[in-house]
Design a protein around this motif. Structure first.
Motif, PDB file in Angstrom:
ATOM      1  N   GLY A  63       0.818  -1.205   0.000  1.00 13.89           N
ATOM      2  CA  GLY A  63       0.000   0.000   0.000  1.00 13.89           C
ATOM      3  C   GLY A  63       0.850   1.251   0.000  1.00 13.89           C
ATOM      4  O   GLY A  63       1.887   1.309   0.664  1.00 13.89           O
ATOM      5  N   VAL A  64       0.424   2.253  -0.758  1.00 16.29           N
ATOM      6  CA  VAL A  64       1.119   3.540  -0.814  1.00 16.29           C
ATOM      7  C   VAL A  64       0.152   4.620  -0.338  1.00 16.29           C
ATOM      8  O   VAL A  64      -0.919   4.807  -0.912  1.00 16.29           O
ATOM      9  CB  VAL A  64       1.602   3.872  -2.238  1.00 16.29           C
ATOM     10  N   MET A  65       0.518   5.302   0.720  1.00 15.54           N
ATOM     11  CA  MET A  65      -0.311   6.382   1.241  1.00 15.54           C
ATOM     12  C   MET A  65       0.462   7.679   1.158  1.00 15.54           C
ATOM     13  O   MET A  65       1.619   7.752   1.544  1.00 15.54           O
ATOM     14  CB  MET A  65      -0.687   6.099   2.701  1.00 15.54           C
ATOM     15  N   PHE A  66      -0.150   8.698   0.571  1.00 15.18           N
ATOM     16  CA  PHE A  66       0.482  10.013   0.565  1.00 15.18           C
ATOM     17  C   PHE A  66      -0.560  11.070   0.875  1.00 15.18           C
ATOM     18  O   PHE A  66      -1.712  10.958   0.492  1.00 15.18           O
ATOM     19  CB  PHE A  66       1.171  10.302  -0.774  1.00 15.18           C
ATOM     20  N   SER A  67      -0.120  12.070   1.600  1.00 16.89           N
ATOM     21  CA  SER A  67      -1.017  13.137   2.019  1.00 16.89           C
ATOM     22  C   SER A  67      -1.014  14.259   0.995  1.00 16.89           C
ATOM     23  O   SER A  67       0.035  14.659   0.506  1.00 16.89           O
ATOM     24  CB  SER A  67      -0.578  13.687   3.380  1.00 16.89           C
ATOM     25  N   GLU A  68      -2.197  14.755   0.672  1.00 20.26           N
ATOM     26  CA  GLU A  68      -2.295  15.913  -0.206  1.00 20.26           C
ATOM     27  C   GLU A  68      -2.850  17.126   0.531  1.00 20.26           C
ATOM     28  O   GLU A  68      -3.276  18.094  -0.071  1.00 20.26           O
ATOM     29  CB  GLU A  68      -3.183  15.595  -1.411  1.00 20.26           C
ATOM     30  N   ALA A  69      -2.817  17.047   1.860  1.00 19.50           N
ATOM     31  CA  ALA A  69      -3.359  18.147   2.644  1.00 19.50           C
ATOM     32  C   ALA A  69      -2.621  19.446   2.391  1.00 19.50           C
ATOM     33  O   ALA A  69      -3.175  20.529   2.483  1.00 19.50           O
ATOM     34  CB  ALA A  69      -3.300  17.794   4.135  1.00 19.50           C
ATOM     35  N   ASN A  70      -1.331  19.345   2.033  1.00 19.65           N
ATOM     36  CA  ASN A  70      -0.543  20.557   1.801  1.00 19.65           C
ATOM     37  C   ASN A  70      -0.556  20.995   0.345  1.00 19.65           C
ATOM     38  O   ASN A  70       0.189  21.884  -0.049  1.00 19.65           O
ATOM     39  CB  ASN A  70       0.906  20.343   2.251  1.00 19.65           C
ATOM     40  N   GLU A  71      -1.433  20.356  -0.468  1.00 18.18           N
ATOM     41  CA  GLU A  71      -1.618  20.712  -1.875  1.00 18.18           C
ATOM     42  C   GLU A  71      -0.345  20.534  -2.693  1.00 18.18           C
ATOM     43  O   GLU A  71      -0.164  21.156  -3.730  1.00 18.18           O
ATOM     44  CB  GLU A  71      -2.146  22.148  -2.007  1.00 18.18           C
ATOM     45  N   VAL A  72       0.550  19.686  -2.218  1.00 18.77           N
ATOM     46  CA  VAL A  72       1.753  19.354  -2.980  1.00 18.77           C
ATOM     47  C   VAL A  72       1.656  17.911  -3.446  1.00 18.77           C
ATOM     48  O   VAL A  72       1.575  17.612  -4.617  1.00 18.77           O
ATOM     49  CB  VAL A  72       3.027  19.575  -2.142  1.00 18.77           C
ATOM     50  N   GLY A  73       1.591  16.988  -2.472  1.00 17.99           N
ATOM     51  CA  GLY A  73       1.388  15.589  -2.786  1.00 17.99           C
ATOM     52  C   GLY A  73       2.352  15.044  -3.819  1.00 17.99           C
ATOM     53  O   GLY A  73       3.496  15.452  -3.925  1.00 17.99           O
ATOM     54  N   MET A  74       1.863  14.088  -4.615  1.00 14.96           N
ATOM     55  CA  MET A  74       2.704  13.394  -5.569  1.00 14.96           C
ATOM     56  C   MET A  74       3.015  14.240  -6.794  1.00 14.96           C
ATOM     57  O   MET A  74       3.756  13.818  -7.665  1.00 14.96           O
ATOM     58  CB  MET A  74       2.030  12.089  -5.994  1.00 14.96           C
ATOM     59  N   LYS A  75       2.455  15.438  -6.889  1.00 16.02           N
ATOM     60  CA  LYS A  75       2.785  16.327  -8.003  1.00 16.02           C
ATOM     61  C   LYS A  75       4.206  16.867  -7.893  1.00 16.02           C
ATOM     62  O   LYS A  75       4.789  17.283  -8.883  1.00 16.02           O
ATOM     63  CB  LYS A  75       1.788  17.494  -8.060  1.00 16.02           C
ATOM     64  N   HIS A  76       4.759  16.848  -6.688  1.00  9.69           N
ATOM     65  CA  HIS A  76       6.103  17.394  -6.503  1.00  9.69           C
ATOM     66  C   HIS A  76       7.129  16.433  -7.093  1.00  9.69           C
ATOM     67  O   HIS A  76       7.106  15.229  -6.808  1.00  9.69           O
ATOM     68  CB  HIS A  76       6.382  17.606  -5.020  1.00  9.69           C
ATOM     69  N   PRO A  77       8.063  16.941  -7.909  1.00  7.99           N
ATOM     70  CA  PRO A  77       9.056  16.064  -8.560  1.00  7.99           C
ATOM     71  C   PRO A  77       9.884  15.248  -7.580  1.00  7.99           C
ATOM     72  O   PRO A  77      10.291  14.129  -7.889  1.00  7.99           O
ATOM     73  CB  PRO A  77       9.940  17.056  -9.330  1.00  7.99           C
ATOM     74  N   PHE A  78      10.146  15.783  -6.398  1.00 10.48           N
ATOM     75  CA  PHE A  78      10.929  15.059  -5.398  1.00 10.48           C
ATOM     76  C   PHE A  78      10.229  13.763  -5.003  1.00 10.48           C
ATOM     77  O   PHE A  78      10.830  12.682  -4.979  1.00 10.48           O
ATOM     78  CB  PHE A  78      11.147  15.950  -4.171  1.00 10.48           C
ATOM     79  N   PHE A  79       8.936  13.854  -4.704  1.00  9.35           N
ATOM     80  CA  PHE A  79       8.200  12.667  -4.288  1.00  9.35           C
ATOM     81  C   PHE A  79       7.953  11.719  -5.455  1.00  9.35           C
ATOM     82  O   PHE A  79       7.925  10.495  -5.284  1.00  9.35           O
ATOM     83  CB  PHE A  79       6.890  13.070  -3.616  1.00  9.35           C
ATOM     84  N   ASN A  80       7.778  12.266  -6.650  1.00  7.22           N
ATOM     85  CA  ASN A  80       7.672  11.414  -7.842  1.00  7.22           C
ATOM     86  C   ASN A  80       8.913  10.557  -8.003  1.00  7.22           C
ATOM     87  O   ASN A  80       8.837   9.370  -8.327  1.00  7.22           O
ATOM     88  CB  ASN A  80       7.483  12.280  -9.099  1.00  7.22           C
ATOM     89  N   GLY A  81      10.096  11.173  -7.800  1.00  9.21           N
ATOM     90  CA  GLY A  81      11.356  10.452  -7.944  1.00  9.21           C
ATOM     91  C   GLY A  81      11.486   9.329  -6.927  1.00  9.21           C
ATOM     92  O   GLY A  81      11.960   8.229  -7.245  1.00  9.21           O
TER      93      GLY A  81
END
Length: 337
Positions: A63-81
């Motif tokens: 399972g992969v859980m990520f928070s988007e409460a800060n409106e960054v989420g998986m859109k940020h290149p750092f987390f994508n990498g």
């Protein structure tokens, strides 16, 4: 599409050896595994996932859980990498990733309930908000878990050496002759933001430089626009900084834009150093000097820690701090005399 029996007959190996090769058991030689996998590809053989789960008592799902409460989420290149590196490492061991839907809350189902329903073997938490009760619930559960980019004593964690990264940035600017060094920070409720503030303050103290309250600006959740707004506050000061350490590359893009819109030049008037080393900063003007986080190593370390727990079928509390390094480009220059 044949069966495992057909595959055993084709390769000349026993069904047990074939099964072990397909499930990455270590007591099968590389040569034998390669021959079996080649034959499986030629036969278009696909193991039955349900049967595989019954025999191994594993779902082969993470399972992969990520928070988007800060409106960054998986859109940020750092987390994508990070997730790409993690995906590659876990898929090599036969696992699939299941991403928790952002609409779970609308269905009165928690992330933990969702992952238990899907019978995942482990969970990775990325881009987390330590104040999120659902993150805390996952960390209190008995499912193997690893948390990325947040520190905790309750589970295994992987994060960059943010304090040292901030010290590298400030010391680099100091070596260029800068003494009026400001910090555009990430929000203190985020572990990375708080650690980089701590590293900035520590470095300033070590260099006997004053930590001016008006030179420390909270830019929120690492967006371009928030970085721009924070820099505009610094530009309104009568005594402007000659250099700015920015807690994230996306914020630094906004910082550079604000400086240029005020008729100033980077780095001749103000030097700017970022944090992350996302790909796009190599193509802005000027190219951004930054602190590089190794997303490959972070993702691989997270995968290694989680796989270790899933194999042992127990929760572990190990901390992996990944080194960072300075990448020099064109956005910093010696201070004007």
């Amino acid at each position: 599409m044949g069966t495992i029996y057909d595959l055993a007959k084709k390769t000349g190996f026993s069904i047990t050896t074939v099964s072990k090769a397909l499930n990455n058991y270590k007591d099968v030689s590389d040569k034998t595994r390669a021959k079996i996998l080649q034959a499986a590809a030629e036969m278009d053989y696909l193991p039955n996932a349900h049967a595989q789960s019954l025999s191994t008592k594993k779902s082969w799902a993470i399972g992969v859980m990520f928070s988007e409460a800060n409106e960054v989420g998986m859109k940020h290149p750092f987390f994508n990498g990070i997730i790409e590196s993690f995906r590659h490492a876990t898929e090599e061991q036969g696992y699939d990733l299941i991403f928790a839907s952002r609409n779970l809350r609308n269905r009165d189902m928690s992330y933990l309930e969702h992952f238990k329903h899907r019978a995942v073997d482990g969970i990775v938490v990325i881009c987390s908000d330590r104040m999120d009760e659902q993150v805390q619930e996952l960390m209190r559960s008995d499912i193997p878990i690893v948390v990325v980019d947040m520190d905790s004593a309750n589970c295994s964690v992987v994060y960059s050496d943010n304090i040292e990264g901030a010290r590298l940035a400030v010391n680099y600017l100091y070596e260029l002759g800068h003494r009026k060094i400001a910090h555009i920070a990430g929000d203190e409720t985020i572990d990375a933001g708080a650690a980089r503030i701590k590293g900035y303050e520590l470095a300033m103290q070590e260099l006997n430089l004053p930590i001016r309250p008006d030179y420390l600006v909270n830019a929120g959740f690492f967006s371009v626009e928030e970085g721009k707004q924070a820099m505009e506050r610094l530009l309104e000061l009568d005594d402007q900084p000659t250099a700015v350490f920015v807690a994230g590359d996306q914020m630094a893009i906004g910082v550079i834009e604000a400086i240029h819109e005020h008729g100033l030049h980077v780095p001749n008037d103000i030097s700017v150093i970022g944090y992350d080393d996302i790909e796009m900063i190599q193509y802005i003007t000027p190219k951004l000097t930054t602190i590089r986080q190794d997303t490959d190593e972070i993702g691989e370390a997270a995968a290694e820690l989680l796989l270790e727990q899933m194999t042992a079928k127990e929760r572990l509390t190990e901390r992996r701090i990944i080194p960072v390094r300075l990448v020099e480009r064109a956005s910093c220059a010696p201070v004007k005399q």
